[in-house]
Design an enzyme around this catalytic site. Sequence first.
Site: not given
Ligand SMILES: NC(=O)c1ccc[n+]([C@@H]2O[C@H](COP(=O)([O-])OP(=O)(O)OC[C@H]3O[C@@H](n4cnc5c(N)ncnc54)[C@H](O)[C@@H]3O)[C@@H](O)[C@H]2O)c1
Length: 255
Positions: A159, A163
Amino acid sequence: MVTPARLEGRVAAVTGAARGIGRAIAERLAADGARVACIDISAARIEQAVAEMQARGADVRAYALDVAERNAVHAAFARIEADFASPLAILVNNAAWIRYQAPSAIDAETLDRMLGVGVKGLIWTLQAAQDPLQRSGHGSVINICSTAALRATPDSLAYCAVKGAVAGLTRAAAVDFGRLGIRVNAIAPAFVATAAALANFDEAGIAQRRRSTPLGRLADASEIASVAAFLASDDSSFINGELVVVDGGRTHAAL
Ligand SMILES: NC(=O)c1ccc[n+]([C@@H]2O[C@H](COP(=O)([O-])OP(=O)(O)OC[C@H]3O[C@@H](n4cnc5c(N)ncnc54)[C@H](O)[C@@H]3O)[C@@H](O)[C@H]2O)c1
């Protein structure tokens, strides 16, 4: 005097828009007046999410594709411009596919998929969107990074690699795209209370994250979306190549 919505009429694309942070960003951009292409790998989930947003009056459309597939990305971005009859002005790279594994347990398939979606996917969308973003006259790209680009937690080798790459490619794209009048920035959230993130931790792990955050709580996805809307708008017109940390002070704290 009524102030016009700051993204009025601009076309935006948000990847991973079916749920979580991507969904919150799509909703916020639409609320600020943007017309939003909502991209996700799950056709069922993106169609359902878009139907719900449309029911509340948002100008949004669904696109089901895998952002790791270069040809699919290029085809979709051509279709988005035709469907909205206007060049893309805002690109939000949010989609990711994440697994936490101990270093010794990382397998080739998982690593390829994480890098495919979380790194290559951003390069394909940047490539496909470059020309329309330039023609829009307001081009702004927002990459959803993570504080994992700045500091590590256990089992986050892959991860942090993803990132860290997002932080680096944001700076590189800011240089190449900046010369075309397109800004490229990233947002680094810490823990955001989405269903996907909450599923990764037990109650003790979540309580620890709350305790180690000076604001004493977890972020709501809408608090990432509001920063994305700012970076998408002309209110941030001289911000380029930045990683904006949105973590309630957690990265700076020794709690
Ligand atoms: N939630 C957290 O705590 C957090 C913290 C830091 C960063 N992030 C980043 O924020 C972003 C979203 O996180 P989240 O928690 O909302 O995740 P999530 O898993 O709820 O949503 C991710 C979405 O991306 C879609 N997806 C996955 N692979 C795909 C692909 N190949 N093509 C198109 N769509 C695809 C999934 O179907 C899903 O709807 C990510 O980049 C994650 O790394 C999240």
